[in-house]
Write an enzyme that holds these catalytic residues in place. Structure first.
Site: not given
Lengths: 252, 383
Positions: A94, A155, A181-182, A203-204
């Site tokens: 990535k 995040g 992301a997001g 992830n977050t």
């Protein structure tokens, strides 16, 4: 009929790519199981260690997707990718090229250059990018095997802030589109999948939840639900009731 | 008329920078007395805080809201860093110093045991530290360009690179080309503490040496970035001057520099003054633990993406909690003397006393039991 996700020469049954960088490494294995994920991402920086290596916690049948975080330009991304191959044997990378330590937004121009450099070195290059159609086209032409647009700044758990632009990528780019992301809540993941996105990376949202295993499971179900809805071709949403005597009812 | 502390020495590089002006303009406008509890609550409810909101978080009324402030800080910390806590240790290789800073143990007028490690001694120290599992090291010297010259530091970095993955330096301020040389040797992080941003206090506390020149020190981080260094760290030594103003100045220093160089990684330390042999006039109790945590949280909420180090000057329990709420970096297995890792009898005396002497292993296990993830390295040198 099997519904597989194809990235380069690889095929996956799961459409959930799990992040690993923000929670206790000892929880990774069970999170993978609960997520039924087949791909896990991690930064090369984190596996550049002799002590308690995160790689030791990843089951063998799981595909490792190292990212190039820490790279500020395409040359640094290439250097990191080569080291990732050396340390983990990874051939799928990535690409993350970030020159902004505050918002951590990807630099599409340098990322495009990086795609070309990595593809030339034989990597399966998956660029993390701001969803811009022209750059996505350039990345595809440069050899990208999937496109990873961000839904919101990383995040933030804000969901699909870039929805309209991701829809354009789905329509125009003939490669897997993986939203990265997001995405903060399962329903946001489902929403992206309903649009026709091919996979979700999170992830977050999982790392900062109260129960990593339960949240991994919740995302798994949401992603499957969204995918099934997409495949089933959802009924159209109508803002107004259908008129009983349509305007063109006079036609013979 | 140019003040004495602003007269550059001939060997000091002048760069074109507006950062100092911006910091002092913010300081001139600051009035910490005007904030009410409502201002603090308003600041806490904002997604992105401005400098005025940061001041509200530092104000006295904010102390009553420390629990709410800590909650917001913890949320931001988790969002950016998850459970990760980064480990490092300082390695003091020389305590010779040409500066006369009235609060410091290394003060050139202090009658302390001075030492500079040879390369074989440095290597022994590195090997000893490496055994603890650490992979990040911060090389420190006293500020003596003659006793610990740039070449000596460069060669020490090269040695450290054999054993460590991440190398930072906390040495005297350099010119851009010198930072570039040390970057090429393998260092990527530079720490320079401004100590205080109040020029009158600065002049009184720094009586002699290169350090007396206020703007040269203030522009160190910018020269480091221009020299190719990846990350820069800041800090005011709280207790020298009004801690709220020095904290605000530090925040502005980081804020404006990050705005000018968005790629730079920013880091902050919050050292509190501890008693030293010579200066009893300073009251180190001005910043108590409550204020220290308040400052840490204010930084975290204002600039959620920065790294924050919690010093061994603080006691173990405070550190254990601080890394869960606001701080991201912790030093472990610390010795501030020269040669103390390998010898029973240290060669040179310490810069300051520490309050947390736990080993790497002890801190590692404690933090793991608290649900945190200790990390030895999250960095790669890419040139």
């Amino acid at each position: 009929m099997r519904d597989v996700l194809k990235i380069g020469k690889y095929e996956f049954n799961s459409r959930f790519i799990l992040g690993s960088g923000k929670y206790n490494t000892k929880l990774i294995k069970s999170a993978i199981e609960d997520a039924e994920a087949e791909i896990i991402t991690m930064s090369l920086r984190r596996i550049n260690t002799d002590c308690d290596n995160i790689l030791d916690y990843i089951p063998e049948n799981i595909k490792i997707l190292p990212n190039t975080s820490g790279a500020r330009n395409s040359d640094e991304a290439l250097r990191i990718a080569l080291l990732a191959r050396e340390l983990s044997g990874a051939d799928m990378i990535k690409i993350e090229v970030i020159k902004d330590s505050k918002y951590l937004l990807p630099d599409n121009y340098e990322t495009t250059l990086a795609v070309e450099k990595l593809a030339n070195e034989g990597f399966i290059a998956l660029p993390y990018m701001y969803p811009d159609l022209n750059f996505a086209r350039d990345m595809k032409n440069a050899g990208a095997q999937a496109i990873m647009p961000l839904a919101s700044p990383i995040g933030t758990n804000k969901g699909l802030s870039t929805k309209e632009f991701i829809k354009i990528l789905i329509e125009e780019i003939d490669l897997p589109i993986i939203v990265d992301a997001g995405i903060g809540k399962p329903h946001q993941a489902a929403e992206a999948m309903e649009l026709g996105v091919d996979a979700i990376m999170a992830n977050t949202a999982i790392a900062t939840s109260g129960d990593i295993n339960l949240m991994a499971k919740a995302f798994k179900h949401a992603i499957i639900a969204g995918r099934l809805a997409y495949l089933a071709k959802m009924g159209e949403v109508k803002d107004t009731a259908q008129a009983s005597s349509p305007l063109t009812g006079f036609l013979e | 008329m140019i003040n004495e502390i602003e007269k550059y020495f001939p060997d000091m590089e002048v760069i074109n920078s507006d950062i100092e002006e911006k910091i002092h303009s913010a300081l001139d406008k600051a009035n910490f007395e005007k904030y009410t509890k409502e201002d603090v609550i308003k600041a806490l409810n904002k997604e992105t805080l401005d400098i005025d909101d940061f001041c509200a978080l530092l104000s006295n009324p904010a102390k009553d809201l420390i629990e709410e402030i800590a909650k917001r800080a913890k949320k931001e910390r988790e969002r950016y860093f998850g459970k990760n806590v980064y480990f490092f240790t300082p390695l003091y290789i020389s305590n010779y110093c040409e500066n006369q800073c009235v609060y410091c143990g290394f003060n050139c007028k202090n009658n302390i045991k001075r030492a500079k490690l040879g390369f074989d001694e440095i290597e022994k120290e590195l090997i000893e530290i490496k055994k603890s599992g650490l992979e990040e090291i911060l090389i420190l010297t006293g500020e003596s360009r003659t006793k610990s010259d740039v070449q000596y530091i460069g060669q020490s970095i090269q040695l450290a690179k054999k054993y460590f993955k991440n190398i930072g330096i906390e040495i005297y301020p350099l010119n851009t080309d010198e930072y570039n040389y040390l970057h090429k040797m393998g260092a990527d992080y530079v720490t320079v503490f401004q100590e205080t941003y109040d020029k009158t206090t600065y002049e009184k506390k720094h009586l002699k040496g290169h350090k007396r020149i206020y703007p040269y020190r203030l522009n160190s981080q910018e020269r480091a970035i221009l020299g190719g260094i990846r990350g820069v760290a800041f800090g005011a030594l709280l207790g020298l001057f009004d801690y709220k103003k020095d904290t605000l100045a530090t925040a502005c220093h980081m804020y404006y520099l990050q705005k000018k160089y968005p790629h730079a990684e920013i880091s902050v330390s919050i050292p509190r003054l501890r008693p030293t042999v010579i200066d009893n006039s300073i009251n180190p109790n001005e910043v108590k633990e409550l204020e220290l945590l308040q400052i840490m949280c204010a930084y975290r909420i204002f600039m959620p993406f920065i790294n924050m180090t919690i010093s061994t000057r603080e006691r173990a329990d405070f550190r254990n909690n601080a890394v869960q709420i606001a701080a991201t970096k912790i030093s472990a297995g610390v010795s501030t003397g020269i040669g103390e890792h390998t010898k029973k009898e240290k060669d040179g005396d310490n810069q300051f006393e520490i309050a947390d002497s736990r080993s790497v292993d002890e801190i590692y296990k404690t933090l793991e039991n608290l649900g945190m993830q200790p990390i030895m390295n999250d960095y790669i040198y890419v040139g």
